[in-house]
Design a protein around this motif. Structure first.
Motif, mmCIF file in Angstrom:
data_model
loop_
_atom_site.group_PDB
_atom_site.id
_atom_site.type_symbol
_atom_site.label_atom_id
_atom_site.label_comp_id
_atom_site.label_asym_id
_atom_site.label_seq_id
_atom_site.Cartn_x
_atom_site.Cartn_y
_atom_site.Cartn_z
ATOM 1 N N GLN A 83 3.264 1.304 -8.321
ATOM 2 C CA GLN A 83 1.519 0.689 -8.926
ATOM 3 C C GLN A 83 1.353 2.365 -9.015
ATOM 4 N N ASP A 89 -2.796 -1.978 -8.019
ATOM 5 C CA ASP A 89 -2.083 -2.287 -6.147
ATOM 6 C C ASP A 89 -1.159 -3.761 -6.025
ATOM 7 N N HIS A 273 1.102 0.695 0.184
ATOM 8 C CA HIS A 273 -0.797 -0.071 1.087
ATOM 9 C C HIS A 273 -0.956 0.636 2.377
ATOM 10 N N LYS A 276 -0.415 4.313 3.115
ATOM 11 C CA LYS A 276 -2.032 5.207 1.987
ATOM 12 C C LYS A 276 -2.670 5.387 3.367
ATOM 13 N N LYS A 335 -8.762 -7.432 -3.775
ATOM 14 C CA LYS A 335 -9.339 -6.050 -5.387
ATOM 15 C C LYS A 335 -9.970 -7.366 -6.331
#
Length: 335
Positions: A83, A89, A273, A276, A335
Motif C-alpha cells: 500500500q 489503499d 487500514h 492507520k 475511494k
C-alpha cells in the motif's frame, strides 16, 4: 518529530493487542475436536499434563496457533509495504497477484517434483518465493513506463489481471492430477492452514526475524514513497531502487506465509487500514500495530473456522474472505 502522546497511544494499543492475541490463543488451545480443559492448560504447559493433554497441546494446537500468528503478521506487513509503494489503499498480496504466483509455483512443485519429506518443509517457502518473485517481476515490467516510471494504479490493475490468469493456470494444472494431490491443492487454494508442525515454524520464522526490522528501518523511505513523486525525488530518494527493494520484501513475506497457510487474502488489506485508523499513517507508528492485528485476525479466523464445521472445520481463508470481501467493497465505494 512524533508527538509523545501518539507514541504513548501506540504503546497502549500494542499492549492491548498482545493481551488480545494471548486471550485468543488461550481460547484456541482449549477448543477443538479433542477439547482440552482450560484449567489444565497451565499444568500441561509446565509439563504436568497427561500424555493425551501433552499431545493435543504441543503436537496439534500450539504449532498451529504459532503458524497462523506468524503468517498473519507476514501478510499484514506485506500489505502495508504494498500500500505504501503503490499509494493505493486496495493493494494486498492476495489481490495484486503475489499469492497466485506463489500458488502456481507450489502447485507445480507439489505435482511434478520428486518430494523428499525431510527437505519439503524448508524448500516450500523458497519455491513459493520464486513463483511470487517471477510474477511480481512480470507485473512490474508491464506497469513500468520509460517516461513516467512505475505507475502505481497500473501495477494494481496488472496484479488483479495476473491473479485471475494464474488462478486459471492452477485449475488447468490440477485437472489431470491424482485425487490425493488435488485434495491438497484445493485445500491450499481455500486457505486451509496445513503446515501445523514445529518444522514449519522454523521455516517461516527466519523470514520475519530478518524482514520485520528491515521494513521498520525503511519506514522513513516508505513515508516518502507514500507522498507524490516530485517530493520524494526532491529529497534525494531513488524511487525505482527503493520500490524494487521494498517490493521484493513484500513478495518474500507473502510467499513465506502462503507457503504454509495456503492462499489467504484480505489480511494484508484490512490490518494496515485498521492500524492507520488507530495511530495514523506514519509507517513507524502503524506498521507494528498492523503486524499484531494481522496475526490476531488470522488466529481468530482459524479458531472460528475449526469450530463451525466437523471434522476438518472451515478453512481460515474462507473465514477471512467472509470478513474481508465486504470490507473490500466498502473501500471501493469509499475511494
Amino acid at each position: 518529530m512524533i508527538h509523545p502522546s501518539i507514541i504513548r497511544k501506540q504503546r497502549l494499543i500494542l499492549l492491548a493487542l498482545l493481551i488480545l492475541i494471548a486471550l485468543t490463543s488461550i481460547v484456541s488451545m482449549g477448543l477443538g475436536y479433542s477439547s482440552l480443559s482450560f484449567d489444565r492448560l497451565i499444568p500441561t504447559l509446565l509439563g504436568k499434563g497427561t500424555f493425551k493433554e501433552h499431545f493435543v497441546l504441543f503436537d496439534v494446537r500450539l504449532p498451529r496457533i504459532i503458524i497462523t500468528l506468524l503468517a498473519g503478521m507476514a501478510l499484514a506487513l506485506s500489505g502495508s509495504i504494498l500500500q505504501g509503494i503503490t499509494r493505493n489503499d486496495l493493494a494486498d498480496p492476495g489481490i495484486v497477484g503475489i499469492n497466485s504466483g506463489a500458488g502456481v509455483a507450489v502447485t507445480v512443485f507439489f505435482l511434478f517434483a520428486p518430494i523428499d519429506a525431510g527437505s519439503f518443509i524448508y524448500l516450500l517457502p523458497l519455491v513459493a518465493f520464486a513463483g511470487a518473485l517471477a510474477t511480481s517481476c512480470l507485473i512490474y515490467f508491464f506497469s513500468y513506463n520509460r517516461t513516467t516510471g512505475m505507475q502505481p494504479i497500473r501495477l494494481v490493475l496488472m496484479g488483479v489481471g495476473f491473479s485471475m490468469a494464474l488462478s486459471g493456470v492452477m485449475v488447468v494444472l490440477i485437472s489431470s492430477a491424482k485425487r490425493e494431490k488435488v485434495d491438497f491443492i484445493s485445500k491450499w487454494l481455500a486457505g486451509n492452514v496445513w503446515g501445523t508442525d514445529w518444522p514449519f515454524i522454523w521455516a517461516l520464522l527466519p523470514w520475519l526475524i530478518i524482514l520485520v526490522p528491515f521494513t521498520l528501518y525503511k519506514a522513513n523511505r516508505l513515508n516518502l514513497l507514500s507522498l507524490n513523486e516530485p517530493v520524494a525525488i526532491g529529497v534525494g530518494l531513488s524511487l525505482n531502487k527503493e520500490r524494487v527493494v521494498l517490493l521484493l520484501t513484500a513478495v518474500a513475506l507473502a510467499a513465506s506465509a502462503v507457503s504454509v497457510t495456503g492462499g489467504i487474502a484480505f489480511i494484508g488489506l484490512m490490518a494496515p487500514h485498521i492500524a492507520k485508523a488507530l495511530v495514523g499513517p506514519r509507517n513507524q507508528l502503524f506498521i507494528p500495530v498492523a503486524v499484531l492485528i494481522g496475526g490476531w485476525l488470522l488466529v481468530l479466523a482459524d479458531t472460528i473456522g475449526r469450530q463451525v464445521a466437523d471434522p476438518d472445520g472451515l478453512a481460515a481463508g474462507i473465514v477471512v474472505a467472509l470478513i474481508g470481501a465486504p470490507y473490500f467493497i466498502y473501500l471501493l465505494l469509499k475511494k
